[in-house]
Design a protein around this motif. Structure first.
Motif, PDB file in Angstrom:
ATOM      1  N   LYS A  75      60.681 102.856  73.605  1.00  0.00           N
ATOM      2  CA  LYS A  75      61.758 104.087  74.183  1.00  0.00           C
ATOM      3  C   LYS A  75      60.888 102.938  76.090  1.00  0.00           C
ATOM      4  CE  LYS A  75      61.862 107.361  70.949  1.00  0.00           C
ATOM      5  NZ  LYS A  75      61.347 108.680  70.578  1.00  0.00           N
ATOM      6  N   ALA A  76      61.486 103.999  77.086  1.00  0.00           N
ATOM      7  CA  ALA A  76      61.332 103.437  78.559  1.00  0.00           C
ATOM      8  C   ALA A  76      60.357 104.813  78.208  1.00  0.00           C
ATOM      9  CB  ALA A  76      63.310 104.357  78.981  1.00  0.00           C
ATOM     10  N   HIS A  77      59.033 103.908  79.513  1.00  0.00           N
ATOM     11  CA  HIS A  77      58.042 104.691  79.219  1.00  0.00           C
ATOM     12  C   HIS A  77      58.659 105.235  80.995  1.00  0.00           C
ATOM     13  CE1 HIS A  77      56.201 102.488  76.410  1.00  0.00           C
ATOM     14  NE2 HIS A  77      56.437 101.254  77.018  1.00  0.00           N
ATOM     15  N   ALA A  78      57.600 105.043  82.236  1.00  0.00           N
ATOM     16  CA  ALA A  78      57.766 106.052  83.224  1.00  0.00           C
ATOM     17  C   ALA A  78      58.211 105.529  84.415  1.00  0.00           C
ATOM     18  CB  ALA A  78      55.944 106.910  83.934  1.00  0.00           C
ATOM     19  N   ALA A  79      59.225 106.367  85.057  1.00  0.00           N
ATOM     20  CA  ALA A  79      59.765 104.919  86.360  1.00  0.00           C
ATOM     21  C   ALA A  79      58.775 104.312  86.482  1.00  0.00           C
ATOM     22  CB  ALA A  79      60.596 106.314  87.341  1.00  0.00           C
ATOM     23  N   GLY A  80      59.449 102.844  86.557  1.00  0.00           N
ATOM     24  CA  GLY A  80      58.763 102.019  87.858  1.00  0.00           C
ATOM     25  C   GLY A  80      57.211 101.801  86.901  1.00  0.00           C
ATOM     26  N   THR A  81      57.663 101.581  85.564  1.00  0.00           N
ATOM     27  CA  THR A  81      56.462 101.093  84.729  1.00  0.00           C
ATOM     28  C   THR A  81      56.459  99.573  84.627  1.00  0.00           C
ATOM     29  OG1 THR A  81      55.700 102.758  83.358  1.00  0.00           O
ATOM     30  CG2 THR A  81      55.276 100.778  82.696  1.00  0.00           C
ATOM     31  N   PHE A  82      55.904  98.366  84.744  1.00  0.00           N
ATOM     32  CA  PHE A  82      56.293  97.187  84.393  1.00  0.00           C
ATOM     33  C   PHE A  82      55.100  96.862  83.626  1.00  0.00           C
ATOM     34  CE2 PHE A  82      58.678  97.311  88.684  1.00  0.00           C
ATOM     35  CZ  PHE A  82      59.610  95.614  88.199  1.00  0.00           C
ATOM     36  N   GLU A  83      55.564  95.338  82.043  1.00  0.00           N
ATOM     37  CA  GLU A  83      54.696  94.959  81.708  1.00  0.00           C
ATOM     38  C   GLU A  83      54.971  93.365  82.413  1.00  0.00           C
ATOM     39  OE1 GLU A  83      55.560  98.403  78.058  1.00  0.00           O
ATOM     40  OE2 GLU A  83      56.407  96.289  77.608  1.00  0.00           O
ATOM     41  N   HIS A  84      53.725  92.841  81.529  1.00  0.00           N
ATOM     42  CA  HIS A  84      53.589  91.543  81.409  1.00  0.00           C
ATOM     43  C   HIS A  84      52.860  91.149  80.443  1.00  0.00           C
ATOM     44  CE1 HIS A  84      53.397  92.088  86.161  1.00  0.00           C
ATOM     45  NE2 HIS A  84      52.521  93.467  85.458  1.00  0.00           N
ATOM     46  N   LEU A  85      53.778  90.717  80.107  1.00  0.00           N
ATOM     47  CA  LEU A  85      53.898  89.274  78.345  1.00  0.00           C
ATOM     48  C   LEU A  85      53.208  88.640  78.404  1.00  0.00           C
ATOM     49  CD1 LEU A  85      53.258  91.033  75.243  1.00  0.00           C
ATOM     50  CD2 LEU A  85      56.333  89.353  75.398  1.00  0.00           C
ATOM     51  N   THR A  86      51.909  88.008  77.887  1.00  0.00           N
ATOM     52  CA  THR A  86      52.039  86.621  78.016  1.00  0.00           C
ATOM     53  C   THR A  86      52.041  85.853  76.354  1.00  0.00           C
ATOM     54  OG1 THR A  86      50.559  86.448  80.136  1.00  0.00           O
ATOM     55  CG2 THR A  86      50.326  84.624  78.410  1.00  0.00           C
ATOM     56  N   CYS A  87      51.913  85.175  75.684  1.00  0.00           N
ATOM     57  CA  CYS A  87      52.382  84.452  74.459  1.00  0.00           C
ATOM     58  C   CYS A  87      51.041  83.954  74.562  1.00  0.00           C
ATOM     59  CB  CYS A  87      53.342  84.013  74.296  1.00  0.00           C
ATOM     60  SG  CYS A  87      53.560  83.072  72.805  1.00  0.00           S
ATOM     61  N   LEU A  88      50.400  84.238  73.572  1.00  0.00           N
ATOM     62  CA  LEU A  88      49.639  83.086  73.630  1.00  0.00           C
ATOM     63  C   LEU A  88      48.860  81.988  72.432  1.00  0.00           C
ATOM     64  CD1 LEU A  88      46.788  85.964  72.977  1.00  0.00           C
ATOM     65  CD2 LEU A  88      47.036  84.213  75.363  1.00  0.00           C
ATOM     66  N   SER A  89      49.913  82.416  71.914  1.00  0.00           N
ATOM     67  CA  SER A  89      50.083  81.996  70.236  1.00  0.00           C
ATOM     68  C   SER A  89      51.883  81.941  69.304  1.00  0.00           C
ATOM     69  CB  SER A  89      49.010  81.770  68.882  1.00  0.00           C
ATOM     70  OG  SER A  89      49.119  83.257  68.345  1.00  0.00           O
TER      71      SER A  89
END
Length: 196
Positions: free
Chosen positions: A125-139
């Motif tokens: 679900k939506a997190h708090a306003a202003g939250t960003f995620e950075h996802l690095t695919c390792l494999s």
């Protein structure tokens, strides 16, 4: 390891919550613990489970040892064994999210090791306003979907996206996929609000 007296968890949670200018509703949203349970813990009428204590420690920026009544302050290196790392599973049971952040951190950043079985999906679900995620695919390979748009990533790729909207991560490989997920939370938790 030195053993300290068992703390009054309710008083500690309440005093820390007020020091952070959080209402019960805000702490409930932040921790995933219901408002009624939080109220009972603060009044001392409920004995929280370990998972609730861990969620509160993480949400309030407290060392889990503080809530458990133990102290590791004299140790120059903290060794966290793999079996002690908090983990939660996705609704489909095909994704495991391991919390790598130190529970004592006060920074608005969390990092996780994400392990996805084939066809695994992690919906949020939506997190708090202003939250960003950075996802690095390792494999393996994965895709992120936000606001009707999907972007695919291969091993070595990083996707950055707004997490204050509903979003999902899908394993698009025919094999297990691993990724490093960093959640950058907004500083709004530190702003002045009306307390309960």
């Amino acid at each position: 390891m030195n053993v300290a007296p068992t703390p009054d968890i309710g008083k500690l949670v309440k005093s820390t919550r007020k020091a952070l200018d959080l209402t019960l509703e805000q702490l409930a949203e932040r921790s995933g613990v219901s408002r009624s349970m939080l109220s009972a813990i603060e009044r001392g009428t409920a004995n929280p489970t370990f998972s609730i204590v861990w969620a509160l420690a993480q949400s309030l920026g407290l060392d889990l040892a503080t809530l458990e009544g133990t102290s590791r302050q004299d140790e120059p290196i903290e060794h966290v064994h793999h079996y002690s790392i908090p983990m939660r599973r996705s609704a489909d049971g095909r994704c495991e999210l391991f919390m790598l952040s130190p529970v004592r951190t006060v920074l608005p950043v969390e990092w996780h090791h994400l392990v996805m079985k084939p066809e695994g999906c992690l919906e949020s679900k939506a997190h708090a306003a202003g939250t960003f995620e950075h996802l690095t695919c390792l494999s393996g390979a994965l895709s992120v979907s936000v606001d009707g748009k999907s972007v695919h990533a291969q091993a070595g790729d990083t996707l950055r996206y707004r997490a204050d909207k509903p979003h999902r991560i899908d394993n698009t490989a025919g094999e297990e996929t691993r990724a490093l997920l960093l959640v950058a939370q907004p500083d709004q938790y530190r702003t002045k609000t009306t307390t309960v």
